[in-house]
Design an enzyme around this catalytic site. Structure first.
Site, PDB file in Angstrom:
ATOM      1  N   GLY A  58      88.071  41.051 -52.716  1.00  0.00           N
ATOM      2  CA  GLY A  58      89.299  41.866 -52.457  1.00  0.00           C
ATOM      3  C   GLY A  58      90.293  41.669 -53.346  1.00  0.00           C
ATOM      4  O   GLY A  58      90.318  40.900 -54.476  1.00  0.00           O
ATOM      5  N   CYS A  59      91.616  41.981 -53.141  1.00  0.00           N
ATOM      6  CA  CYS A  59      92.700  41.692 -53.737  1.00  0.00           C
ATOM      7  C   CYS A  59      93.154  40.196 -53.784  1.00  0.00           C
ATOM      8  O   CYS A  59      92.870  39.444 -53.006  1.00  0.00           O
ATOM      9  CB  CYS A  59      94.064  42.402 -53.093  1.00  0.00           C
ATOM     10  SG  CYS A  59      95.519  41.596 -53.595  1.00  0.00           S
ATOM     11  N   PHE A  60      93.261  39.855 -54.909  1.00  0.00           N
ATOM     12  CA  PHE A  60      93.628  38.093 -55.012  1.00  0.00           C
ATOM     13  C   PHE A  60      94.773  37.840 -54.627  1.00  0.00           C
ATOM     14  O   PHE A  60      95.023  36.542 -54.454  1.00  0.00           O
ATOM     15  CB  PHE A  60      93.321  37.856 -56.556  1.00  0.00           C
ATOM     16  CG  PHE A  60      94.088  38.679 -57.511  1.00  0.00           C
ATOM     17  CD1 PHE A  60      95.445  39.213 -57.519  1.00  0.00           C
ATOM     18  CD2 PHE A  60      93.598  38.649 -59.152  1.00  0.00           C
ATOM     19  CE1 PHE A  60      95.998  39.812 -58.446  1.00  0.00           C
ATOM     20  CE2 PHE A  60      94.288  39.545 -59.972  1.00  0.00           C
ATOM     21  CZ  PHE A  60      95.548  39.869 -59.759  1.00  0.00           C
ATOM     22  N   TRP A  61      95.711  38.708 -54.380  1.00  0.00           N
ATOM     23  CA  TRP A  61      96.942  38.358 -53.565  1.00  0.00           C
ATOM     24  C   TRP A  61      96.772  37.628 -52.227  1.00  0.00           C
ATOM     25  O   TRP A  61      97.397  36.564 -51.833  1.00  0.00           O
ATOM     26  CB  TRP A  61      97.912  39.407 -53.456  1.00  0.00           C
ATOM     27  CG  TRP A  61      98.328  39.984 -54.762  1.00  0.00           C
ATOM     28  CD1 TRP A  61      98.507  39.457 -55.899  1.00  0.00           C
ATOM     29  CD2 TRP A  61      99.129  41.389 -54.895  1.00  0.00           C
ATOM     30  NE1 TRP A  61      99.021  40.508 -56.927  1.00  0.00           N
ATOM     31  CE2 TRP A  61      99.274  41.417 -56.222  1.00  0.00           C
ATOM     32  CE3 TRP A  61      99.247  42.447 -53.889  1.00  0.00           C
ATOM     33  CZ2 TRP A  61     100.138  42.691 -56.671  1.00  0.00           C
ATOM     34  CZ3 TRP A  61      99.949  43.496 -54.490  1.00  0.00           C
ATOM     35  CH2 TRP A  61     100.123  43.675 -55.658  1.00  0.00           C
TER      36      TRP A  61
END
Length: 192
Positions: free
Chosen positions: A15-18
């Site tokens: 998913g989102c790397f953040w």
């Protein structure tokens, strides 16, 4: 004679790397987490290019860790806890091949461990659907633009951070409290 500390590297997409960066940065034994892109056909892609879904890259984090403190297997245990490995090309509100669940292995040992962990999770029937996490060799890693680094830490009030990332971080901290670098601080009505 002193035993030399040799770091290892893991590259994971879920998913989102953040989200991944915010979580893996807190683990004891993790020395560095860098957001970036892997698995695509375009050299050195930009975030805008990756977001089109046409480059083949996944948003990933590259984790440098001390295997004497935290093993690759333990990193995968966290990885499979903080994302849904059964949804193809999506994580929650994030949809597209760039958000796929993927383990880019650096060594044959990492490949074997990843396949073993997935098989064990499948046998345990933790999820109602099969695990779709790719296990593929790392061919290239491209560092994300500067503004993506430590995004959650620098932007806690941003809506995506408050609504999507913060609850994941809170859940992670409760489940893995013994593996954290330090005790979480109370901040912004979240245990951060």
């Amino acid at each position: 004679m002193h035993k030399r500390n040799i770091s290892e590297t893991a590259t994971l997409g879920g998913g989102c790397f953040w989200c991944l960066e915010a979580i893996f940065n807190e683990l004891r034994g993790v020395e560095k987490v860098v957001s970036g892109y892997s698995g695509g056909s375009v050299p050195n892609p930009s975030y805008q290019e990756v977001c089109t879904g046409t480059t083949g890259h996944a948003e990933v984090v590259q984790i440098t860790f001390d295997p004497q403190i935290i093993s690759f297997r333990e990193l995968l245990e966290v990885f499979f806890t903080i994302h849904d490995p059964t949804t193809l090309n999506r994580q929650g509100p994030d949809v597209g091949t760039q958000y796929r669940s993927v383990i880019f292995y650096h060594t044959q040992e990492q490949k074997a461990v990843a396949q073993e962990v997935i098989a064990r999770l499948e046998e345990a029937k933790i999820w109602d659907a099969p695990i779709v996490t790719e296990v593929t060799p790392l061919t290239a890693f491209y560092t994300a633009e500067e503004y993506h680094r430590e995004y959650f830490e620098r932007n806690p009030e941003q809506p995506y951070c408050r609504i999507v990332i913060a609850p994941k971080v809170v859940k992670f901290r409760k489940q893995f409290l013994a593996k954290l670098k330090s005790r979480p601080q109370q901040q912004n009505n979240y245990i951060l």
